[in-house]
Design an enzyme around this catalytic site. Sequence first.
Site, PDB file in Angstrom:
ATOM      1  N   ASP A   1       0.876  -1.233   0.242  1.00 52.15           N
ATOM      2  CA  ASP A   1       0.101   0.049   0.022  1.00 52.15           C
ATOM      3  C   ASP A   1       0.791   1.169   0.045  1.00 52.15           C
ATOM      4  OD1 ASP A   1      -2.187   1.360   0.298  1.00 52.15           O
ATOM      5  OD2 ASP A   1      -2.193   1.513   2.347  1.00 52.15           O
TER       6      ASP A   1
HETATM    7  C1  SPV Z   1      -6.680   1.698   3.736  1.00 49.54           C
HETATM    8  O1  SPV Z   1      -7.742   0.941   4.332  1.00 49.54           O
HETATM    9  O2  SPV Z   1      -6.179   1.725   3.011  1.00 49.54           O
HETATM   10  C2  SPV Z   1      -6.434   2.906   4.839  1.00 49.54           C
HETATM   11  C3  SPV Z   1      -6.584   2.699   6.263  1.00 49.54           C
HETATM   12  O3  SPV Z   1      -6.027   3.782   4.331  1.00 49.54           O
HETATM   13  S1  SPV Z   1      -5.314   2.027   6.927  1.00 49.54           S
HETATM   14  O4  SPV Z   1      -4.646   0.992   6.456  1.00 49.54           O
HETATM   15  O5  SPV Z   1      -5.385   1.998   8.370  1.00 49.54           O
HETATM   16  O6  SPV Z   1      -4.243   3.338   6.814  1.00 49.54           O
HETATM   17 MG    MG Z   2      -5.361   3.683   2.436  1.00 51.16          MG
END
Ligand code: SPV
Ligand code: MG
Length: 589
Positions: A77
């Site tokens: 991510d």
């Molecule tokens: C996501 O779900 O991608 C978020 C929330 O941004 S977190 O993973 O907690 O950053």
């Molecule tokens: Mg996110």
Amino acid sequence: MTLLNKTLPEERRGKLKHMLAQGQLVRAIEAHNGLSGIIADNARIEGQDADGNQVVREFDAIWESSLTDSASKGHPDIEVISFDSRLHTIHEILAVTKKPMIVDGDTGGDPNMFEYTVSKLERAGVSAVIIEDKVFPKRNSLEAGTTQTLQEPQAFAYKIKRGKAVQMTDDFMIIARLESLIAGLGLDDALDRARAYLEAGADGIMIHSKSKDPSEILEFAKRYQSLLAELEMDKPLVCVPTTYNNIVEEELKQSGFHIVIYANHLLRTAYKSMLETARTILLNQRSFEADPMCAPLRDIFDAVGFLDVKEKDRLDESNKNTPVIIPAAGRAPDLEKVIGNAPKAMIDIAGKTLLARQIKSLNINRLTDITVVTGHGKDQMRAEGVSFIEAPDYEKNTELDSILAAEDKMSNGFIMLYSDILVEYGVFANLLASREDIVLVVDNSIQYLDSVDGKATDYVISRNKRNLGRRAINFDYQNTIAKIGKKIDPALATHEFIGLAKFTKTGAEQFLETYHDVRQNLRGQIQEAEDVSKFRLTDLVQEMIDRGFNVHYLEIHKGWLEIHFPQDIELANELFVSTTSDAPQIPTP
Ligand code: SPV
Ligand code: MG
């Protein structure tokens, strides 16, 4: 659920704002593809709470998460998944759901990129985008020890302003996400930033935290309310209780939160159970042990709309122009005094031939592919809109051989209609709608009325227990025939076969397989026929039943006439003359 979610972007987009305006706590759950979107859309519980109140609970909105969208594509991510790829997932989920969607917009890129993001999401029917105030390319917030760099607040506020300027409807929301607590910058920094973003036009604030303890976000919520009061604003507050997951929704609501996002739970459960299943198969070198860990395939078929498609296919199948075969080659010994050598199909009933009346009933039911098998009196056979074929050796053959003369009409299923019966229109419609592969239309009046003397009747014994009650519901799949034939004891018979039957493609295959096997391989007595040359339709049906094929029935009560004796012609004339016109009327066949 199917692709036909019947929700246009403009209908969906405003749903989130509407819920917030109602003062409800919006409960959102993550989805990362169409299937998880369907789960988010459909998940529902119903029951009583601890106080005995009836509760129905579901999710109100879908969170299209950057973490789970990236992970489901096998990526970290870190804004490495392109916006087009994210948009693809977003469209995939929107296509199969009805609920409002909040999109995780990561950092939103630079202001120019963010304008395109806002424009495309709003157009797609998304209700809100949440962007976080980190520097592009961001890192996921939850992994301890990750370096997090935040953007200068005024630069981020400017991006929000640019986004707000391009949105075209009032429905769409841009929510600013504060990463101050994630970056270790504290509550004051978060509140300063909240002020800047709200003043820039943000429609709400998300405060993020990876603490296991909710106290910092609860403290933020308290101070946020003072900030709103000072700014004379009313803007919703969002939280993502992934790490501080002990706190319940009601407490978050009471503390001033308006949206709660369960940000990654569907992907995490899917990952865990997929891994367990894969390992179980490796361990056992077969899938048997893993089966209880899997959802039944039918549940998946149901969720993704395959069962709907199957049902539509079935309706298409039953509504398409199924060929009709009318065996009309036999003699009519009981009618010769009245009609001489003419075939029964040509008997005049109130100004129209019996065959013309049958054709009309079939046509009204969109059955126009009609084949009449002629033989006896064939030179006198006339009718519009049908094909005639001649039965071989019709003086010696049975009606089954006549039916088989039209074998090349059978391969995709067919309807068989005796040439000497008149049937109400609706019976054909019900027969066409039936689901089973072989369905014979049977009349239950013999349970209540005496049978006609001297007439060979095709008796039927149903497998169902005779229902003597006044009220009953018949389920097609339960209506199966145990016995059929003329030699059945009338006292045991539950029904009479009227001479109308439907065979689907599968039913026709079973019918032909049994017929050809009997003709080629059996000799002597077969069912009620003393010899294979006397083999009749009812013998074949009984043989199929005995071989384990399911033969179903469609039950009627009266609603048909058989022209067998001179008095039947009189009755038919009376009934049809009493109807004043040709216009279809119930129950005129
Ligand atoms: C996501 O779900 O991608 C978020 C929330 O941004 S977190 O993973 O907690 O950053
Ligand atoms: Mg996110």
